[in-house]
Motif scaffolding. Structure first.
Motif, mmCIF file in Angstrom:
data_model
loop_
_atom_site.group_PDB
_atom_site.id
_atom_site.type_symbol
_atom_site.label_atom_id
_atom_site.label_comp_id
_atom_site.label_asym_id
_atom_site.label_seq_id
_atom_site.Cartn_x
_atom_site.Cartn_y
_atom_site.Cartn_z
ATOM 1 N N ARG B 197 0.838 -1.213 0.000
ATOM 2 C CA ARG B 197 0.000 0.000 0.000
ATOM 3 C C ARG B 197 0.864 1.251 0.000
ATOM 4 O O ARG B 197 0.527 2.266 -0.601
ATOM 5 C CB ARG B 197 -0.940 0.006 1.196
ATOM 6 N N ILE B 217 -3.972 0.837 -6.477
ATOM 7 C CA ILE B 217 -3.721 0.304 -5.136
ATOM 8 C C ILE B 217 -4.800 0.754 -4.140
ATOM 9 O O ILE B 217 -5.137 0.019 -3.205
ATOM 10 C CB ILE B 217 -2.302 0.688 -4.658
ATOM 11 N N ASP B 218 -5.402 1.934 -4.371
ATOM 12 C CA ASP B 218 -6.469 2.419 -3.465
ATOM 13 C C ASP B 218 -7.660 1.470 -3.437
ATOM 14 O O ASP B 218 -8.403 1.414 -2.466
ATOM 15 C CB ASP B 218 -6.983 3.795 -3.934
#
Ligand SMILES: Nc1ncnc2c1ncn2[C@@H]1O[C@H](COP(=O)(O)OP(=O)(O)OP(=O)(O)O)[C@@H](O)[C@H]1O
Ligand SMILES: [Mg+2]
Lengths: 297, 231
Positions: B197, B217-218
């Protein structure tokens, strides 16, 4: 005693030249090359033919034989061995077939004998190569009279062993070969062309065997089937010394060559050979990986 | 940058990748996650051409590499840091690094200038055999070897697996610098979701040789991690 050890040393030298190529092809490529002995035989025939047709002596035959057998090795690798990587038994059978073809090619004078043409120096008979004048007789070293030709064999082997060592440990080709021996996948992932490197290695190993053949021609009769025992001896050295270990190959050549000479002195050649087999069997039983192997892996 | 299209891959007759399609953006870190045995390593191996057989497309700047032998892929600018690190134990630290330089497209055969700065230990121990190094040091060595190729893409397979915690932080910092300072495209197989993350811009979650989740990635939610990564 000293002269027996010296004869042993010259036997060891020939063994080493034969085994170096086998050690690398077996260690790096996982190939049992049964045709390797035929490179010795072809090298010997190169010296026979060079003598008869070019009037060239043994010394001149050495570089010619190296080039000829290296090229033949390259062709064998390209045509057959390359397709069989990773298939140990298949390489054994296929190269055994090649060995037989090469022997017959010499016996049948490349097929010319079918047409009634005979090439002097070929055929199924025995051949002899004269030792150059300069290498005949004996040389006195430390009060010992030593056969000059055997000194030459040992010196030649020393030079070639050092050259092999230098190639393996001081050149980028050698680094590639050593990387492939230890980890072919990683070697390729680092940009090493494994097939190309293997082909070059195969050719160089064949060339060394060819030189061994020329050296043998100076003290043994040359015959089409002379390679068959050489490949067996070569593999005995490789398994005794430990696969993938250059030092092991050198040590095992010395050990087996000397042992052969010593036993042959007190009995005869046949018992000498049998004793060598016994040693090899003991080594395999006690240390299956050979005397000198990589730690770990 | 690196586009994988419908990749399938085999060990012998058994299929280990079942049609993976994934776009890996240039100059960023793409995280690959999933349980043990889901095909993360196989995916990287397939990109390098190290499985027994594979099909589909591997497009690197619009050249398809699927039929290329492994060394040509390396010479196309992909460097590989495998899960076992693949250090040659008898080679010295220097030789191990220079091994990577066989793939250097400029033909440079030298220790990368950045190595002493990133890995002072390696710089001080160039003549030691790679085999005597600790796991973490070997990991650094494997990364240095990859950098010696001056690649465009680096494939990293669980670089922090089995490594002492003190070195984990260093390696994480190095991975970030590979992206930020060297502009490399990084494919990072990693089980530590926290690090992914922080470092990655996009991710793919694998299950049974398939991509089951992928995106920015969010979008990697705790629920996805729960579903695809807990045992
Ligand atoms: N060399 C091999 N030969 C045969 N099957 C293999 C081989 N390597 C991996 N596999 C199989 O392929 C599948 C995927 O394995 P892979 O190593 O890619 O998983 P992974 O996601 O990297 O796992 P891990 O988290 O444990 O590293 C597994 O089912 C594994 O058993
Ligand atoms: Mg894995």
């Amino acid at each position: 005693m000293f002269d027996v050890l010296f004869i042993g040393l010259s036997l060891s030298s020939i063994l080493l030249l034969v085994a170096l190529g086998l050690a690398v092809t077996y260690g790096a490529m996982g190939i049992i090359n049964m045709a390797h002995g035929e490179m010795v035989m072809l090298g010997a025939y190169v010296s026979v033919l060079a003598n008869i047709w070019l009037g060239a002596n043994l010394l001149v035959a050495i570089p010619i034989a190296f080039v000829v057998t290296a090229l033949i090795g390259l062709v064998i690798e390209r045509l057959v061995v390359r397709r069989l990587y990773g298939r140990l038994l298949d390489t054994l059978l296929a190269t055994w077939g090649i060995a037989i073809i090469l022997q017959q090619a010499i016996r049948l004078e490349f097929g010319l004998s079918f047409f009634g043409i005979h090439v002097k120096g070929l055929g199924s008979g025995l051949q002899n190569v004269p030792v150059p004048q300069a290498l005949q007789g004996t040389v006195s070293i430390l009060g010992q009279d030593l056969n000059a030709y055997r000194i030459f064999i040992v010196a030649m082997t020393l030079v070639l062993a050092v050259a092999t060592w230098a190639v393996m440990y001081r050149t980028s080709l050698g680094m590639k070969v050593r990387a492939i021996i230890r980890n072919p996948g990683m070697a390729a992932a680092c940009g090493i062309d494994v097939k190309r490197t293997n082909a070059i290695t195969f050719a160089l190993g064949s060339g060394l065997a060819g030189v061994a053949g020329v050296l043998m021609a100076g003290f043994k009769t040359v015959a089409p089937d002379m390679g068959a025992t050489m490949v067996v001896d070569g593999f005995m050295v490789v398994v005794t010394g430990g696969v993938g270990s250059l030092f092991g190959t050198i040590a095992a050549s010395g050990l087996l060559g000397e042992f052969n000479a010593l036993v042959a002195m007190v009995s005869n050649d046949i018992i000498g050979r049998a004793a060598v087999f016994a040693v090899v069997i003991c080594v395999i039983l006690i240390k299956p990986a050979g005397l000198f192997t990589f730690k770990g892996r | 940058m690196l586009d994988l299209i419908n990749l399938e891959s085999y060990y012998g007759r058994s299929k280990a990748l079942n049609g993976i399609t994934l776009s890996i953006p240039k100059g960023e870190i793409t995280g690959i996650a999933g349980r043990n045995g889901t095909g993360k390593t196989t995916l990287l191996k397939t990109i390098m051409g190290l499985t027994d057989d594979s099909s589909g497309q591997i497009r690197l700047s619009d050249k398809d590499l699927i039929t290329c032998p492994t060394h040509e892929r390396a010479l196309s600018g992909i460097a590989y840091v495998p899960q076992g690190r693949g250090i040659i134990p008898e080679f010295t630290v220097r030789e191990n690094i220079l091994m990577g330089a066989f793939a250097n497209r400029a033909g440079k055969r030298s220790i990368p200038e950045i190595v002493p700065e990133l890995f002072p230990y390696l710089a001080d121990n160039m003549s030691r055999p790679g085999g005597v190094l600790s796991g973490g040091q070997q990991q650094q060595l494997a990364i240095a070897r990859a950098l010696a190729a001056e690649p465009d893409v680096v494939l990293l397979d669980e670089p922090n697996e089995g490594i002492q915690p003190s070195i984990v932080e260093e390696i994480e910092a190095v991975i970030l610098r590979m992206k930020d300072d060297l502009g490399l495209t990084v494919v990072l197989v990693e089980q530590n979701i926290g690090f992914l993350r922080r470092a990655a811009s996009s991710f793919a979650m694998l299950e049974k040789g398939r991509v089951v989740e992928a995106g920015k990635i969010d979008a990697l939610s705790d629920e996805m991690v729960e579903r695809h990564m807990t045992i």
